[in-house]
Motif scaffolding. Structure first.
Motif, PDB file in Angstrom:
ATOM      1  N   LEU A  10       0.817  -1.224   0.000  1.00 36.12           N
ATOM      2  CA  LEU A  10       0.000   0.000   0.000  1.00 36.12           C
ATOM      3  C   LEU A  10       0.848   1.271   0.000  1.00 36.12           C
ATOM      4  O   LEU A  10       0.319   2.371   0.143  1.00 36.12           O
ATOM      5  CB  LEU A  10      -0.934   0.001   1.220  1.00 36.12           C
ATOM      6  N   GLU A  23       4.366  10.704   7.753  1.00 33.97           N
ATOM      7  CA  GLU A  23       3.827   9.953   8.892  1.00 33.97           C
ATOM      8  C   GLU A  23       2.848   8.862   8.424  1.00 33.97           C
ATOM      9  O   GLU A  23       2.895   7.724   8.901  1.00 33.97           O
ATOM     10  CB  GLU A  23       3.117  10.914   9.850  1.00 33.97           C
ATOM     11  N   THR A  24       1.999   9.226   7.463  1.00 33.50           N
ATOM     12  CA  THR A  24       1.014   8.247   6.992  1.00 33.50           C
ATOM     13  C   THR A  24       1.692   7.066   6.321  1.00 33.50           C
ATOM     14  O   THR A  24       1.364   5.905   6.587  1.00 33.50           O
ATOM     15  CB  THR A  24       0.045   8.925   5.999  1.00 33.50           C
ATOM     16  N   GLN A  25       2.666   7.368   5.445  1.00 34.83           N
ATOM     17  CA  GLN A  25       3.363   6.278   4.758  1.00 34.83           C
ATOM     18  C   GLN A  25       4.189   5.440   5.735  1.00 34.83           C
ATOM     19  O   GLN A  25       4.336   4.224   5.549  1.00 34.83           O
ATOM     20  CB  GLN A  25       4.256   6.859   3.644  1.00 34.83           C
ATOM     21  N   ASN A  38       3.282   4.885   8.834  1.00 37.18           N
ATOM     22  CA  ASN A  38       2.290   4.015   9.486  1.00 37.18           C
ATOM     23  C   ASN A  38       1.952   2.812   8.616  1.00 37.18           C
ATOM     24  O   ASN A  38       1.828   1.686   9.098  1.00 37.18           O
ATOM     25  CB  ASN A  38       1.004   4.795   9.777  1.00 37.18           C
ATOM     26  N   ILE A  39       1.800   3.083   7.323  1.00 36.80           N
ATOM     27  CA  ILE A  39       1.461   1.994   6.398  1.00 36.80           C
ATOM     28  C   ILE A  39       2.569   0.936   6.393  1.00 36.80           C
ATOM     29  O   ILE A  39       2.306  -0.263   6.472  1.00 36.80           O
ATOM     30  CB  ILE A  39       1.223   2.561   4.979  1.00 36.80           C
ATOM     31  N   LYS A  99       2.732  -1.014   9.786  1.00 29.57           N
ATOM     32  CA  LYS A  99       1.669  -2.021   9.924  1.00 29.57           C
ATOM     33  C   LYS A  99       1.942  -3.243   9.051  1.00 29.57           C
ATOM     34  O   LYS A  99       1.627  -4.364   9.431  1.00 29.57           O
ATOM     35  CB  LYS A  99       0.317  -1.408   9.590  1.00 29.57           C
ATOM     36  N   GLN A 154       2.474  -7.278  10.347  1.00 32.33           N
ATOM     37  CA  GLN A 154       1.311  -8.076   9.963  1.00 32.33           C
ATOM     38  C   GLN A 154       1.755  -9.502   9.634  1.00 32.33           C
ATOM     39  O   GLN A 154       2.753  -9.704   8.942  1.00 32.33           O
ATOM     40  CB  GLN A 154       0.626  -7.431   8.758  1.00 32.33           C
ATOM     41  N   SER A 155       1.003 -10.442  10.106  1.00 33.91           N
ATOM     42  CA  SER A 155       1.441 -11.838  10.013  1.00 33.91           C
ATOM     43  C   SER A 155       1.549 -12.331   8.572  1.00 33.91           C
ATOM     44  O   SER A 155       2.364 -13.204   8.272  1.00 33.91           O
ATOM     45  CB  SER A 155       0.489 -12.741  10.779  1.00 33.91           C
ATOM     46  N   THR A 156       0.746 -11.759   7.674  1.00 31.04           N
ATOM     47  CA  THR A 156       0.788 -12.234   6.292  1.00 31.04           C
ATOM     48  C   THR A 156       2.110 -11.889   5.615  1.00 31.04           C
ATOM     49  O   THR A 156       2.370 -12.346   4.512  1.00 31.04           O
ATOM     50  CB  THR A 156      -0.366 -11.630   5.477  1.00 31.04           C
ATOM     51  N   GLY A 165      -8.264   0.569   2.754  1.00 35.37           N
ATOM     52  CA  GLY A 165      -7.028   0.631   1.968  1.00 35.37           C
ATOM     53  C   GLY A 165      -5.939   1.421   2.672  1.00 35.37           C
ATOM     54  O   GLY A 165      -5.691   1.249   3.860  1.00 35.37           O
ATOM     55  N   ALA A 166      -5.297   2.305   1.905  1.00 38.34           N
ATOM     56  CA  ALA A 166      -4.196   3.089   2.466  1.00 38.34           C
ATOM     57  C   ALA A 166      -4.688   4.053   3.546  1.00 38.34           C
ATOM     58  O   ALA A 166      -3.937   4.376   4.474  1.00 38.34           O
ATOM     59  CB  ALA A 166      -3.495   3.864   1.352  1.00 38.34           C
ATOM     60  N   PHE A 226      -6.916   3.418   5.772  1.00 37.23           N
ATOM     61  CA  PHE A 226      -6.981   2.621   6.996  1.00 37.23           C
ATOM     62  C   PHE A 226      -5.575   2.261   7.480  1.00 37.23           C
ATOM     63  O   PHE A 226      -5.237   2.437   8.653  1.00 37.23           O
ATOM     64  CB  PHE A 226      -7.816   1.367   6.740  1.00 37.23           C
ATOM     65  N   ALA A 227      -4.754   1.772   6.549  1.00 37.48           N
ATOM     66  CA  ALA A 227      -3.391   1.367   6.928  1.00 37.48           C
ATOM     67  C   ALA A 227      -2.568   2.560   7.408  1.00 37.48           C
ATOM     68  O   ALA A 227      -1.648   2.407   8.204  1.00 37.48           O
ATOM     69  CB  ALA A 227      -2.707   0.692   5.752  1.00 37.48           C
ATOM     70  N   GLY A 228      -2.910   3.747   6.936  1.00 35.49           N
ATOM     71  CA  GLY A 228      -2.141   4.929   7.307  1.00 35.49           C
ATOM     72  C   GLY A 228      -2.501   5.514   8.657  1.00 35.49           C
ATOM     73  O   GLY A 228      -1.847   6.462   9.123  1.00 35.49           O
ATOM     74  N   LEU A 229      -3.513   4.971   9.293  1.00 40.69           N
ATOM     75  CA  LEU A 229      -3.878   5.462  10.629  1.00 40.69           C
ATOM     76  C   LEU A 229      -2.754   5.167  11.608  1.00 40.69           C
ATOM     77  O   LEU A 229      -2.097   4.127  11.521  1.00 40.69           O
ATOM     78  CB  LEU A 229      -5.169   4.805  11.106  1.00 40.69           C
ATOM     79  N   ALA A 235      -5.215 -10.151   8.830  1.00 36.20           N
ATOM     80  CA  ALA A 235      -4.989  -9.382   7.611  1.00 36.20           C
ATOM     81  C   ALA A 235      -6.270  -9.159   6.825  1.00 36.20           C
ATOM     82  O   ALA A 235      -6.337  -8.253   5.990  1.00 36.20           O
ATOM     83  CB  ALA A 235      -3.954 -10.092   6.742  1.00 36.20           C
TER      84      ALA A 235
END
Lengths: 243, 268
Positions: free
Chosen positions: A203, A223-225, A227-228, A231, A235-237, B224-225, B227-230, B239
């Motif tokens: 993402l 900051e947003t990127q 966080n992405i 995460k 993440q386990s996947t 998507g991004a 949500f992931a960007g929080l 997942a």
């Protein structure tokens, strides 16, 4: 006479039970298991459409453990009654926490000592785990807030090229309940894991990266990127296990 | 010597549990968090959350013990409004005396067989018609702002291995145990972090049309991004949770506890 018979039966039942407890359980032997890492491709196209060529990919984590149980899930409550929770922790009660699972005993453990280089070719030994023979059900990575994921490379899409550098501070977290259902009878075979680097960038939008003031040739995530990316790392996947 | 052996045998039999039956009363309670509110002091970003309705369909009680015994089951389900004060009796049944410290129960979608607990007939009908297992309405407030929500979920969750401390049944007596519903879990900001916090601002921000009502559709739109960007809202091994609605729905399967803080496992 009848009473004597009953007493004798009772003693026999107790004896059989004790025999069963002492002798019925399967034998468990201590072994040493090799933990190894299998690199994945350092060049790939992420789901976001960005083609990524990695020059550096490192991650640090505190521990890797294998459990005998299979994953169940429950959330703890916040410590509304702090003393009670404190008491629970002191006596080692296995209260479930978010993401933790009551997977039974730890059967193999490796405490990490250094960041892991995720690039390269061929399986590479990470360390030796103190382990026991028997049935395994799940694996767990443990991260601390001091752990980092370090990523450098080039991303390109639609004629735009972004040279990037990221240092992602991770969080205190146990990534538990990763399926690892195997019967292990010796230390002959290694336990192998991979990191799906393409998933880490699934993402990521490199167009939102901004110029690094200290290293102008590189762009860094906002900051947003960040966080992405964080995460995705947590993440386990993003992780695969082989035996 | 023979007398001592005889006494020992009788004592052993008595302790093990050939002593007869008692009763187990199982109630449901939503704590002060549902009956009154989740105060701002419990929410990291200072929102307070007050429920006006909290309907839950509970039942499917199974009894067991850590020692491996299996006791009676009670199959039926009832719909309760936990906004009403006090513990609500779900079932009282005969059970052999002993320690029943591994209970199981379910929160399941209402159907035609679902009985009415303390919920109104109108609310019970709504739950059955919609097939909801959980329905909550409420208002969150902070600094003069106000956001309402009215969310229904159709999740079917079995809570197993619930570690009851109170289900110790004496012969001829009634032991009481409580299925405790933790509403604050709805607003946890992480599915995996042991230090997850109760947080509301992100939920409030999902009200994109700014009409003061946060709908499940608006929560689903944080995906998507976005949500992931929080900054929070990590999903760890879940997942499949890719938006804020799925996140809250996942949390709806973590509400069940026993005897206050006692824990259960959830098989997902």
């Amino acid at each position: 006479m009848r009473i004597r018979f009953l007493t004798g039966m009772g003693l026999m039942v107790v004896g059989l039970w004790l025999f069963g407890v002492a002798c019925g359980a399967p034998k468990v032997s201590p072994i040493t298991l090799t933990l190894q890492y299998r690199p994945t491709a350092s060049s790939f196209v992420a789901a976001s459409g960005w083609k990524i060529d990695l020059e550096q990919a490192q991650v640090s984590f505190q521990a890797f453990r294998l459990y005998e149980g299979t994953p169940a899930y429950s959330l703890r409550t916040l410590p509304r009654w702090g003393l009670r929770h404190l008491a629970d922790s002191l006596v080692g009660t296995a209260w479930a926490h978010p993401g933790h699972f009551e997977g039974g005993s730890v059967k193999a453990e490796w405490i990490a000592a250094k960041p892991l280089d995720l690039l390269g070719t061929g399986d590479q030994e990470v360390g030796k785990m103190d382990a026991f023979t028997g049935d395994y059900g799940a694996a767990e990575f443990t991260f601390e807030a001091t752990d980092l994921a370090t990523l450098r490379g080039t991303a390109s899409k639609d004629g735009v090229e972004v040279k990037f550098a990221c240092e992602i501070a991770l969080e205190k977290r146990s990534l538990s309940g990763l399926a690892f259902e195997h019967a292990i009878s010796s230390g002959e075979k290694p336990v192998t894991f991979s990191v799906q680097l393409a998933h880490w960038f699934e993402l990521t939008d490199f167009s939102a990266f901004s110029q690094d003031e200290k290293v102008p040739s590189r762009k860094r995530p906002d900051e947003t990127q960040t966080n992405i990316l964080r995460k995705a790392v947590l993440q386990s996947t993003s992780y695969s296990l082989f035996y | 010597m023979r007398k001592i052996m005889l006494l020992g045998t009788l004592f052993f039999l008595g302790v093990v549990g050939c002593g007869g039956d008692g009763k187990l009363a199982v109630s449901v309670w939503g704590e002060a968090f549902i009956e009154e509110k989740i105060p701002a002091t419990e929410v990291v970003d200072g929102w307070e959350i007050e429920f006006t309705k909290f309907l839950v369909v509970v039942g499917g009680i199974e009894t067991g013990s850590a020692a491996g015994a299996t006791g009676p089951s009670v199959a039926g389900f009832k719909v309760f409004n936990l906004r009403e004060k006090g513990e609500q009796l779900l079932s009282e049944f005969v059970i052999p005396s002993g320690t029943w410290d591994r209970l199981a129960y379910s929160v399941s979608p209402a159907n035609a067989e679902t009985q009415v607990g303390n919920a109104s007939a109108e609310d019970a009908k709504m739950m059955k018609d919609a097939g909801y297992s959980i329905y909550l309405e409420g208002t969150a407030r902070k600094d003069g702002q106000s956001k309402t929500f009215a969310w229904g979920f159709k999740t079917n969750t079995q809570y197993t291995g619930c570690k009851s401390e109170r289900a110790v049944v004496q012969v001829g007596a009634t032991a009481k145990t409580q299925l405790t519903i933790h509403a604050d879990h709805f607003f946890y900001d992480d599915l995996e972090d042991p230090d997850a916090k109760v947080r509301f601002q992100t939920i409030a921000d999902a009200d994109k049309d700014n009409d003061g009502k946060i709908t499940l559709e608006e929560l689903a739109a944080v995906n998507g991004a976005d949500f992931a960007g929080l900054a929070h809202y990590g999903v760890g091994r879940f997942a499949e949770v890719k938006d804020l609605r799925a996140f809250v729905e996942h949390l709806s399967r973590t509400l069940g506890h026993i005897d206050g803080e006692g824990h259960c496992d959830v098989k997902l």
